[in-house]
Write a protein that holds these residues in place. Structure first.
Motif, PDB file in Angstrom:
ATOM      1  N   THR A  14       9.624  10.866  -1.913  1.00  7.13           N
ATOM      2  CA  THR A  14      10.633  11.085  -2.944  1.00  7.13           C
ATOM      3  C   THR A  14      11.829  11.808  -2.343  1.00  7.13           C
ATOM      4  OG1 THR A  14       9.017  11.115  -4.749  1.00  7.13           O
ATOM      5  CG2 THR A  14      11.127  12.222  -5.144  1.00  7.13           C
ATOM      6  N   GLY A  15      11.560  12.780  -1.474  1.00  5.37           N
ATOM      7  CA  GLY A  15      12.642  13.472  -0.788  1.00  5.37           C
ATOM      8  C   GLY A  15      13.415  12.557   0.139  1.00  5.37           C
ATOM      9  N   GLY A  43       3.713   5.434   5.218  1.00  4.14           N
ATOM     10  CA  GLY A  43       3.429   5.728   6.616  1.00  4.14           C
ATOM     11  C   GLY A  43       4.162   6.913   7.214  1.00  4.14           C
ATOM     12  N   PRO A  44       5.485   7.044   7.040  1.00  6.69           N
ATOM     13  CA  PRO A  44       6.176   8.196   7.635  1.00  6.69           C
ATOM     14  C   PRO A  44       5.606   9.533   7.157  1.00  6.69           C
ATOM     15  CG  PRO A  44       7.761   6.529   6.962  1.00  6.69           C
ATOM     16  CD  PRO A  44       6.431   6.096   6.420  1.00  6.69           C
ATOM     17  N   ALA A  45       5.347   9.625   5.856  1.00 10.52           N
ATOM     18  CA  ALA A  45       4.804  10.874   5.313  1.00 10.52           C
ATOM     19  C   ALA A  45       3.384  11.122   5.807  1.00 10.52           C
ATOM     20  CB  ALA A  45       4.835  10.832   3.790  1.00 10.52           C
ATOM     21  N   LEU A  46       2.558  10.074   5.822  1.00  5.99           N
ATOM     22  CA  LEU A  46       1.172  10.246   6.269  1.00  5.99           C
ATOM     23  C   LEU A  46       1.111  10.647   7.734  1.00  5.99           C
ATOM     24  CD1 LEU A  46      -0.451   7.151   4.496  1.00  5.99           C
ATOM     25  CD2 LEU A  46      -0.580   9.561   3.796  1.00  5.99           C
ATOM     26  N   LEU A  47       1.971  10.060   8.557  1.00  7.90           N
ATOM     27  CA  LEU A  47       1.989  10.401   9.981  1.00  7.90           C
ATOM     28  C   LEU A  47       2.444  11.839  10.187  1.00  7.90           C
ATOM     29  CD1 LEU A  47       1.667   9.504  12.931  1.00  7.90           C
ATOM     30  CD2 LEU A  47       4.038   8.687  12.849  1.00  7.90           C
ATOM     31  N   ALA A  48       3.473  12.259   9.445  1.00  4.06           N
ATOM     32  CA  ALA A  48       3.947  13.636   9.578  1.00  4.06           C
ATOM     33  C   ALA A  48       2.871  14.628   9.138  1.00  4.06           C
ATOM     34  CB  ALA A  48       5.219  13.821   8.758  1.00  4.06           C
ATOM     35  N   ARG A  49       2.163  14.319   8.049  1.00  2.00           N
ATOM     36  CA  ARG A  49       1.115  15.229   7.581  1.00  2.00           C
ATOM     37  C   ARG A  49      -0.057  15.250   8.562  1.00  2.00           C
ATOM     38  NH1 ARG A  49      -0.948  13.890   1.963  1.00  2.00           N
ATOM     39  NH2 ARG A  49      -1.854  15.962   2.133  1.00  2.00           N
ATOM     40  N   ARG A  50      -0.388  14.117   9.134  1.00  2.00           N
ATOM     41  CA  ARG A  50      -1.509  14.045  10.070  1.00  2.00           C
ATOM     42  C   ARG A  50      -1.231  14.846  11.340  1.00  2.00           C
ATOM     43  NH1 ARG A  50      -4.669   8.564  12.068  1.00  2.00           N
ATOM     44  NH2 ARG A  50      -5.580   9.393  13.970  1.00  2.00           N
ATOM     45  N   ARG A  80       0.833  -1.208   0.000  1.00  2.00           N
ATOM     46  CA  ARG A  80       0.000   0.000   0.000  1.00  2.00           C
ATOM     47  C   ARG A  80       0.868   1.258   0.000  1.00  2.00           C
ATOM     48  NH1 ARG A  80      -2.350  -3.211   3.924  1.00  2.00           N
ATOM     49  NH2 ARG A  80      -1.457  -1.940   5.591  1.00  2.00           N
ATOM     50  N   GLY A  81       2.131   1.092  -0.330  1.00  2.00           N
ATOM     51  CA  GLY A  81       3.045   2.216  -0.304  1.00  2.00           C
ATOM     52  C   GLY A  81       3.008   3.012  -1.599  1.00  2.00           C
ATOM     53  N   VAL A  82       4.086   3.756  -1.837  1.00  2.00           N
ATOM     54  CA  VAL A  82       4.191   4.559  -3.045  1.00  2.00           C
ATOM     55  C   VAL A  82       5.459   4.164  -3.788  1.00  2.00           C
ATOM     56  CG1 VAL A  82       2.880   6.511  -2.143  1.00  2.00           C
ATOM     57  CG2 VAL A  82       5.358   6.410  -1.754  1.00  2.00           C
ATOM     58  N   ARG A  83       5.436   4.306  -5.097  1.00  2.00           N
ATOM     59  CA  ARG A  83       6.613   4.036  -5.913  1.00  2.00           C
ATOM     60  C   ARG A  83       7.222   5.362  -6.317  1.00  2.00           C
ATOM     61  NH1 ARG A  83       5.293  -1.016  -9.996  1.00  2.00           N
ATOM     62  NH2 ARG A  83       4.870  -2.571  -8.378  1.00  2.00           N
ATOM     63  N   THR A 128      10.205  18.458   2.544  1.00  2.00           N
ATOM     64  CA  THR A 128       9.075  19.291   2.144  1.00  2.00           C
ATOM     65  C   THR A 128       8.304  18.594   1.027  1.00  2.00           C
ATOM     66  OG1 THR A 128      10.449  20.499   0.555  1.00  2.00           O
ATOM     67  CG2 THR A 128      10.270  21.412   2.778  1.00  2.00           C
ATOM     68  N   GLY A 129       7.023  18.909   0.951  1.00  2.00           N
ATOM     69  CA  GLY A 129       6.160  18.336  -0.069  1.00  2.00           C
ATOM     70  C   GLY A 129       4.725  18.393   0.384  1.00  2.00           C
ATOM     71  N   SER A 130       3.806  18.394  -0.566  1.00  2.00           N
ATOM     72  CA  SER A 130       2.386  18.491  -0.229  1.00  2.00           C
ATOM     73  C   SER A 130       1.684  17.147  -0.257  1.00  2.00           C
ATOM     74  CB  SER A 130       1.686  19.452  -1.199  1.00  2.00           C
ATOM     75  OG  SER A 130       1.841  19.003  -2.537  1.00  2.00           O
ATOM     76  N   THR A 131       2.360  16.106  -0.749  1.00  2.82           N
ATOM     77  CA  THR A 131       1.762  14.775  -0.812  1.00  2.82           C
ATOM     78  C   THR A 131       2.727  13.754  -0.221  1.00  2.82           C
ATOM     79  OG1 THR A 131       2.673  14.205  -2.984  1.00  2.82           O
ATOM     80  CG2 THR A 131       0.565  15.409  -2.946  1.00  2.82           C
ATOM     81  N   ALA A 132       2.180  12.594   0.106  1.00  2.00           N
ATOM     82  CA  ALA A 132       3.026  11.516   0.620  1.00  2.00           C
ATOM     83  C   ALA A 132       4.080  11.132  -0.412  1.00  2.00           C
ATOM     84  CB  ALA A 132       2.172  10.308   0.996  1.00  2.00           C
ATOM     85  N   GLU A 133       3.703  11.102  -1.687  1.00  3.85           N
ATOM     86  CA  GLU A 133       4.661  10.734  -2.722  1.00  3.85           C
ATOM     87  C   GLU A 133       5.805  11.732  -2.795  1.00  3.85           C
ATOM     88  OE1 GLU A 133       4.804   9.554  -7.481  1.00  3.85           O
ATOM     89  OE2 GLU A 133       2.889   9.921  -6.478  1.00  3.85           O
TER      90      GLU A 133
END
Length: 274
Positions: free
Chosen positions: A249-250, A207-214, A189-192, A240-245
């Protein structure tokens, strides 16, 4: 006692210097054989860096793998002085951790590099409460794993815990450091995202990105690599970024830079590119 229990019982009592010596002796011998896992690592590193690992790097990879495994078994018994003697981090990078924890909170994305367990043990010794997540492995392995890390000062949640994201968000709000391994997606369920410098993409957990955004927490990357008898820890600037992807990527860009510099510390004994 089963074999797993025996290995655990012996390994947790093994002094660090003895374990390091065993790793140095075992690696050259084991490297003489043909190991599919090491071949997979070599192919992955070549794809990641554009350079085929040398025989010396294969040997150092095995030494580092043994070292990491033995440290993970024995770390709960290390003295504070031993942890602080082996771990090395700059004042600037330590400051990055503490700045985020005192402010919006912090989620760390980590690759399977160096010894993430020693990094967690170091955090505990300098007053940082560490939380992470692990697979619920069978035959009592998860329970031993969790208990050993509690002895190092870390809290481990099982990956199948109900409402895990909510629990981790509470950890962030309580100014605990949430560390998540993030260079391999186990959930599908991750991102490529692209791997810089290679014509390839890698599947990573969101998960790391979603948790940080939440939570509004900073998302940083921490990498570790072996350097003689020491482990070096490095911490990135907030991603930085507005989406999990975009965020992941960063993160992968930081992973890629660390792998280029220290491929023998990337303990990824499998193919990961898609």
């Amino acid at each position: 006692m089963d074999l797993t229990g025996l290995v655990w019982a012996v390994g947790r009592r093994l002094p660090r210097r003895v374990g390091d010596a065993l790793a140095r002796v075992a690696a050259p011998l084991v490297s003489l054989g043909r190991l599919p896992a090491v071949d997979a690592w070599a192919e992955t590193v070549e794809r990641a860096t554009g350079r085929r690992p040398t025989k010396g790097q294969r040997r150092r990879l095995l030494e580092n793998w043994f070292r990491n495994a033995l440290w993970s078994l024995s770390l709960a018994g290390w003295s504070d002085a031993d942890v602080l003697r082996v771990a090395r981090i700059s004042a600037a990078d330590e400051g990055k951790l503490k700045e985020s924890l005192a402010g919006p909170g912090l989620v760390l994305a980590l690759p399977h590099m160096g010894s993430w367990d020693l990094a967690g043990a170091w955090c505990a010794r300098v007053g940082i409460k560490v939380v992470s997540v692990a697979e619920r492995l069978p035959n009592g392995v998860y329970e031993r794993f969790s208990k050993a890390r509690a002895g190092m000062g870390m809290t481990i949640h099982p990956v199948d815990r109900p409402d895990l994201m909510r629990t981790l968000a509470e950890d962030v709000a309580a100014h605990r450091l949430v560390c998540l391994l993030a260079d391999r997606d186990l959930s599908a369920r991750g991102v490529r995202v692209p791997w810089p410098g290679a014509d390839a993409r890698i599947g990573v957990p969101a998960g790391p990105a979603l948790l940080a955004r939440r939570t509004g927490a900073d998302l940083r990357v921490a990498t570790t690599h072996f350097d003689g008898e020491h482990l070096r820890l490095q911490v990135s600037e907030p991603l930085t970024g507005s989406t999990a992807e975009e965020l992941m990527t960063g993160a992968v860009a930081v992973f890629a830079d660390a792998v280029r510099r220290h491929p023998e510390s990337w303990l990824m004994l499998r193919r990961v590119f898609v």
